[in-house]
Motif scaffolding. Structure first.
Motif, PDB file in Angstrom:
ATOM      1  N   ALA A 170     -47.844  10.666  -3.262  1.00 29.72           N
ATOM      2  CA  ALA A 170     -48.554  11.940  -3.424  1.00 29.72           C
ATOM      3  C   ALA A 170     -47.616  13.080  -3.787  1.00 29.72           C
ATOM      4  O   ALA A 170     -48.033  14.039  -4.439  1.00 29.72           O
ATOM      5  CB  ALA A 170     -49.310  12.273  -2.136  1.00 29.72           C
ATOM      6  N   ALA A 171     -46.347  12.994  -3.382  1.00 35.89           N
ATOM      7  CA  ALA A 171     -45.431  14.112  -3.597  1.00 35.89           C
ATOM      8  C   ALA A 171     -45.064  14.320  -5.059  1.00 35.89           C
ATOM      9  O   ALA A 171     -44.730  15.427  -5.468  1.00 35.89           O
ATOM     10  CB  ALA A 171     -44.154  13.908  -2.770  1.00 35.89           C
ATOM     11  N   ASP A 172     -45.106  13.245  -5.864  1.00 41.76           N
ATOM     12  CA  ASP A 172     -44.761  13.399  -7.282  1.00 41.76           C
ATOM     13  C   ASP A 172     -45.804  12.813  -8.223  1.00 41.76           C
ATOM     14  O   ASP A 172     -45.684  12.943  -9.436  1.00 41.76           O
ATOM     15  CB  ASP A 172     -43.391  12.780  -7.577  1.00 41.76           C
ATOM     16  N   GLY A 173     -46.833  12.147  -7.683  1.00 39.85           N
ATOM     17  CA  GLY A 173     -47.857  11.554  -8.526  1.00 39.85           C
ATOM     18  C   GLY A 173     -47.412  10.307  -9.255  1.00 39.85           C
ATOM     19  O   GLY A 173     -48.147   9.751 -10.066  1.00 39.85           O
ATOM     20  N   GLN A 174     -46.210   9.826  -8.955  1.00 39.07           N
ATOM     21  CA  GLN A 174     -45.669   8.646  -9.622  1.00 39.07           C
ATOM     22  C   GLN A 174     -46.234   7.378  -9.000  1.00 39.07           C
ATOM     23  O   GLN A 174     -46.439   7.298  -7.782  1.00 39.07           O
ATOM     24  CB  GLN A 174     -44.144   8.617  -9.483  1.00 39.07           C
ATOM     25  N   THR A 175     -46.439   6.361  -9.831  1.00 42.93           N
ATOM     26  CA  THR A 175     -46.757   5.021  -9.334  1.00 42.93           C
ATOM     27  C   THR A 175     -45.446   4.294  -9.060  1.00 42.93           C
ATOM     28  O   THR A 175     -44.536   4.299  -9.897  1.00 42.93           O
ATOM     29  CB  THR A 175     -47.586   4.239 -10.360  1.00 42.93           C
ATOM     30  N   TYR A 176     -45.377   3.665  -7.895  1.00 48.66           N
ATOM     31  CA  TYR A 176     -44.181   2.921  -7.487  1.00 48.66           C
ATOM     32  C   TYR A 176     -44.521   1.443  -7.351  1.00 48.66           C
ATOM     33  O   TYR A 176     -45.619   1.085  -6.920  1.00 48.66           O
ATOM     34  CB  TYR A 176     -43.626   3.456  -6.158  1.00 48.66           C
ATOM     35  N   LEU A 177     -43.575   0.597  -7.721  1.00 47.04           N
ATOM     36  CA  LEU A 177     -43.714  -0.858  -7.616  1.00 47.04           C
ATOM     37  C   LEU A 177     -42.912  -1.359  -6.431  1.00 47.04           C
ATOM     38  O   LEU A 177     -41.794  -0.897  -6.185  1.00 47.04           O
ATOM     39  CB  LEU A 177     -43.208  -1.548  -8.878  1.00 47.04           C
ATOM     40  N   TRP A 178     -43.485  -2.322  -5.713  1.00 45.49           N
ATOM     41  CA  TRP A 178     -42.782  -2.923  -4.583  1.00 45.49           C
ATOM     42  C   TRP A 178     -41.760  -3.920  -5.102  1.00 45.49           C
ATOM     43  O   TRP A 178     -42.085  -4.835  -5.866  1.00 45.49           O
ATOM     44  CB  TRP A 178     -43.764  -3.621  -3.651  1.00 45.49           C
ATOM     45  N   ILE A 179     -40.508  -3.748  -4.699  1.00 42.12           N
ATOM     46  CA  ILE A 179     -39.426  -4.662  -5.060  1.00 42.12           C
ATOM     47  C   ILE A 179     -39.099  -5.470  -3.807  1.00 42.12           C
ATOM     48  O   ILE A 179     -38.552  -4.927  -2.843  1.00 42.12           O
ATOM     49  CB  ILE A 179     -38.174  -3.905  -5.559  1.00 42.12           C
ATOM     50  N   PRO A 180     -39.421  -6.753  -3.770  1.00 42.75           N
ATOM     51  CA  PRO A 180     -39.265  -7.544  -2.551  1.00 42.75           C
ATOM     52  C   PRO A 180     -37.804  -7.857  -2.256  1.00 42.75           C
ATOM     53  O   PRO A 180     -36.958  -7.828  -3.169  1.00 42.75           O
ATOM     54  CB  PRO A 180     -40.041  -8.825  -2.865  1.00 42.75           C
ATOM     55  N   PRO A 181     -37.479  -8.150  -1.003  1.00 44.27           N
ATOM     56  CA  PRO A 181     -36.104  -8.534  -0.685  1.00 44.27           C
ATOM     57  C   PRO A 181     -35.742  -9.845  -1.370  1.00 44.27           C
ATOM     58  O   PRO A 181     -36.614 -10.632  -1.745  1.00 44.27           O
ATOM     59  CB  PRO A 181     -36.124  -8.671   0.847  1.00 44.27           C
ATOM     60  N   GLY A 182     -34.447 -10.078  -1.533  1.00 41.69           N
ATOM     61  CA  GLY A 182     -33.995 -11.307  -2.173  1.00 41.69           C
ATOM     62  C   GLY A 182     -32.510 -11.248  -2.462  1.00 41.69           C
ATOM     63  O   GLY A 182     -31.822 -10.292  -2.091  1.00 41.69           O
ATOM     64  N   SER A 183     -32.010 -12.267  -3.136  1.00 39.03           N
ATOM     65  CA  SER A 183     -30.597 -12.341  -3.501  1.00 39.03           C
ATOM     66  C   SER A 183     -30.467 -12.511  -5.004  1.00 39.03           C
ATOM     67  O   SER A 183     -31.356 -13.070  -5.655  1.00 39.03           O
ATOM     68  CB  SER A 183     -29.916 -13.519  -2.795  1.00 39.03           C
ATOM     69  N   PHE A 184     -29.364 -12.031  -5.562  1.00 42.18           N
ATOM     70  CA  PHE A 184     -29.118 -12.220  -6.991  1.00 42.18           C
ATOM     71  C   PHE A 184     -27.625 -12.155  -7.260  1.00 42.18           C
ATOM     72  O   PHE A 184     -26.840 -11.683  -6.426  1.00 42.18           O
ATOM     73  CB  PHE A 184     -29.866 -11.164  -7.819  1.00 42.18           C
ATOM     74  N   ALA A 185     -27.231 -12.660  -8.432  1.00 42.01           N
ATOM     75  CA  ALA A 185     -25.837 -12.612  -8.860  1.00 42.01           C
ATOM     76  C   ALA A 185     -25.635 -11.328  -9.654  1.00 42.01           C
ATOM     77  O   ALA A 185     -26.167 -11.172 -10.748  1.00 42.01           O
ATOM     78  CB  ALA A 185     -25.494 -13.832  -9.697  1.00 42.01           C
ATOM     79  N   MET A 186     -24.858 -10.393  -9.098  1.00 43.13           N
ATOM     80  CA  MET A 186     -24.643  -9.086  -9.725  1.00 43.13           C
ATOM     81  C   MET A 186     -23.396  -9.132 -10.596  1.00 43.13           C
ATOM     82  O   MET A 186     -22.362  -9.681 -10.210  1.00 43.13           O
ATOM     83  CB  MET A 186     -24.497  -8.013  -8.650  1.00 43.13           C
ATOM     84  N   GLY A 187     -23.502  -8.545 -11.775  1.00 47.90           N
ATOM     85  CA  GLY A 187     -22.359  -8.514 -12.683  1.00 47.90           C
ATOM     86  C   GLY A 187     -22.669  -9.261 -13.964  1.00 47.90           C
ATOM     87  O   GLY A 187     -23.831  -9.472 -14.325  1.00 47.90           O
ATOM     88  N   CYS A 188     -21.611  -9.674 -14.668  1.00 51.38           N
ATOM     89  CA  CYS A 188     -21.748 -10.296 -15.985  1.00 51.38           C
ATOM     90  C   CYS A 188     -22.759 -11.431 -15.998  1.00 51.38           C
ATOM     91  O   CYS A 188     -22.752 -12.292 -15.118  1.00 51.38           O
ATOM     92  CB  CYS A 188     -20.403 -10.851 -16.432  1.00 51.38           C
ATOM     93  N   SER A 189     -23.602 -11.431 -17.010  1.00 54.32           N
ATOM     94  CA  SER A 189     -24.548 -12.529 -17.199  1.00 54.32           C
ATOM     95  C   SER A 189     -23.816 -13.715 -17.808  1.00 54.32           C
ATOM     96  O   SER A 189     -22.833 -13.552 -18.540  1.00 54.32           O
ATOM     97  CB  SER A 189     -25.682 -12.091 -18.124  1.00 54.32           C
ATOM     98  N   GLY A 190     -24.304 -14.913 -17.516  1.00 53.26           N
ATOM     99  CA  GLY A 190     -23.666 -16.110 -18.042  1.00 53.26           C
ATOM    100  C   GLY A 190     -23.635 -16.124 -19.563  1.00 53.26           C
ATOM    101  O   GLY A 190     -24.637 -15.845 -20.216  1.00 53.26           O
ATOM    102  N   GLY A 191     -22.473 -16.432 -20.141  1.00 49.04           N
ATOM    103  CA  GLY A 191     -22.349 -16.520 -21.582  1.00 49.04           C
ATOM    104  C   GLY A 191     -22.326 -15.192 -22.313  1.00 49.04           C
ATOM    105  O   GLY A 191     -22.452 -15.155 -23.532  1.00 49.04           O
ATOM    106  N   ASP A 192     -22.155 -14.088 -21.595  1.00 54.06           N
ATOM    107  CA  ASP A 192     -22.162 -12.754 -22.203  1.00 54.06           C
ATOM    108  C   ASP A 192     -20.767 -12.438 -22.749  1.00 54.06           C
ATOM    109  O   ASP A 192     -19.847 -12.116 -21.991  1.00 54.06           O
ATOM    110  CB  ASP A 192     -22.584 -11.713 -21.165  1.00 54.06           C
ATOM    111  N   GLY A 193     -20.630 -12.491 -24.068  1.00 60.87           N
ATOM    112  CA  GLY A 193     -19.333 -12.243 -24.683  1.00 60.87           C
ATOM    113  C   GLY A 193     -18.922 -10.787 -24.701  1.00 60.87           C
ATOM    114  O   GLY A 193     -17.772 -10.469 -25.023  1.00 60.87           O
ATOM    115  N   ASP A 194     -19.847  -9.878 -24.365  1.00 62.00           N
ATOM    116  CA  ASP A 194     -19.539  -8.446 -24.344  1.00 62.00           C
ATOM    117  C   ASP A 194     -19.227  -7.931 -22.949  1.00 62.00           C
ATOM    118  O   ASP A 194     -19.086  -6.714 -22.749  1.00 62.00           O
ATOM    119  CB  ASP A 194     -20.711  -7.649 -24.928  1.00 62.00           C
TER     120      ASP A 194
END
Length: 438
Positions: free
Chosen positions: A223-247
């Protein structure tokens, strides 16, 4: 048979679902089934969404438990919305629930009676071949008559409900619609909300509102900004370079596993000029509309805005986790479909939500404008310490993520980091706020 077959089932029916999977794969039919095919570090919802999007068809194991499962209903709804053929395997004397009746067709039922044996597996393979060839899959009329009658009644009720909703939605209104969705709930206002802990083209005069997220995604309006927000569930991920990323750059290393311990809400789009102007003043290009992302605020101003609407800046880990939405690729989808960048932007920003969203329903996570995050910038990741250094020392750099309308494709990679002074305020950096759950 192109694509894999997604097997949808309730957890109580895991043994039967695995028997179906084994039988189909022995017959040469590639299958996708959770949890077997969810890669380590991938969030469950994102993996399910991607698998259904890419599958050739869905086999729905419908038992009494599956009939009552909200997870099964969400998976069927996703397949229905993606236009995927759905073959319901009915085990036992079960009639699809009123909710499921809306999504499945009686011509695509497979009735296994009280059990599921080898003979049923052979018939299921034949029916899948027919279904993918565009033929109808019919069950015996004597078995199906009662279920068809219930389905027709349920469909009629659903049709009446839909008509009522359409009439309600299109009724005349005495007030002018606001550019953003109407408020649904007020978020608690705090001067500095704590971040979630993490372990390592419409016309300019009348821009359209963001397209609604996939129905299975959880949303709310702040209500404070009228923005729609999406729920981002808990979880794990590999942060940083993607596999095979030459850049990949040195500051995107080392790749490390991060666990998002608690879910959070993230704004569906970047904050727009119209939204930001209600709280603060900022500069904008003469070509920018009210629906273009707000820019020109430094990091402290971005933090102040998010705090004013009861939120905060997302951490860098939260940002990348949400942007990837389960993907390990350098872009979470075809770049031109999801992002404004140097190849298609015309050298300017664009109204939010004109490109396709990611699997979490978030728009413009890549391109359009960079987005401030909470963290201090270091030239490499410290995978031994997950603490957020706050406040940032005056002589330190901050981080913005996502790339902008003028960026090259390699600078829009989801792992790319933009180190900037904390007082940097230019036409290429905006903000997307987060809210703490639930």
């Amino acid at each position: 048979m192109p694509g894999r077959i997604f097997i949808s089932y309730a957890s109580e029916d895991a043994a039967v679902a695995d028997r179906i999977r084994t039988g189909l794969e022995h017959a040469g039919v590639a299958c996708w089934i959770a949890p077997r095919d969810i890669e380590p570090g991938t969030s469950f919802p994102a993996a399910i969404t991607a698998a259904i999007r890419d599958c050739a068809a869905q086999v729905l194991l419908l038992t009494a438990e599956g009939n009552a499962s909200r997870h099964v209903l969400s998976e069927v709804e996703l397949a229905f919305n993606a236009g995927k053929p759905i073959l319901a395997v009915l085990v036992g004397k079960v009639t699809p629930s009123a909710d499921l009746q809306y999504f499945i067709s009686t011509s695509h039922w497979f009735d296994a009676e009280a059990s599921f044996d080898d003979d049923d597996l052979s018939k299921l393979k034949v029916d899948l071949d027919k279904l993918l060839a565009g033929e109808r899959v019919r069950i015996d009329a004597d078995r199906s008559r009662g279920r068809r009658r219930a389905l027709l009644i349920g469909a009629a009720v659903a049709a009446v409900a839909v008509i009522a909703l359409v009439v309600y939605a299109t009724r005349p209104s005495s007030t002018t619609a606001a550019p953003s969705p109407a408020p649904a709930a007020t978020a608690p206002a705090r001067s500095e909300p704590a971040p979630t802990p993490a372990v390592p083209a419409p016309a300019a005069s009348a821009p359209a509102s963001p397209t609604p997220a996939t129905p299975s995604l959880r949303t709310k309006v702040n209500a404070a900004d009228g923005q729609t927000y999406l729920w981002i569930p808990p979880g794990s991920f590999a942060m940083g370079c993607s596999g095979g990323d030459g850049d990949c750059q040195p500051d995107e290393l080392p790749v490390h596993t991060v666990r998002i311990r608690r879910g959070y809400w993230l704004a569906r789009t970047e904050v727009t000029n119209a939204q930001y102007a209600k709280r603060a003043k900022t500069e904008r290009a003469s070509s920018a509309t009210d629906a273009d992302p707000a820019v020109g605020m430094d990091r402290s101003e971005a933090k102040k805005y998010c705090a004013a609407i009861g939120g905060r800046l997302p951490t860098e880990a939260e940002w990348e986790y949400a942007a990837r939405a389960g993907s390990r690729e350098r872009y979470y989808d075809t770049l031109s479909d999801v992002a404004w960048f140097e190849n298609n932007s015309g050298d300017r920003s664009h109204p939010v939500a004109q490109k396709s969203p990611n699997a979490f329903g978030l728009y413009d996570m890549l391109g359009n404008v960079y987005e401030w995050v909470l963290d201090r910038y270091y030239d490499k990741y410290d995978d031994t310490d997950d603490a957020i250094e706050e406040p940032i020392a005056p002589n330190a750099s901050a981080v913005a993520r996502g790339g902008a309308w003028h960026s090259s494709a390699k600078d829009l990679r989801v792992s790319n980091r933009f180190a900037v002074p904390t007082d940097y305020a230019d036409a290429n950096v905006g903000v997307r706020c987060a809210l703490n759950g639930p």
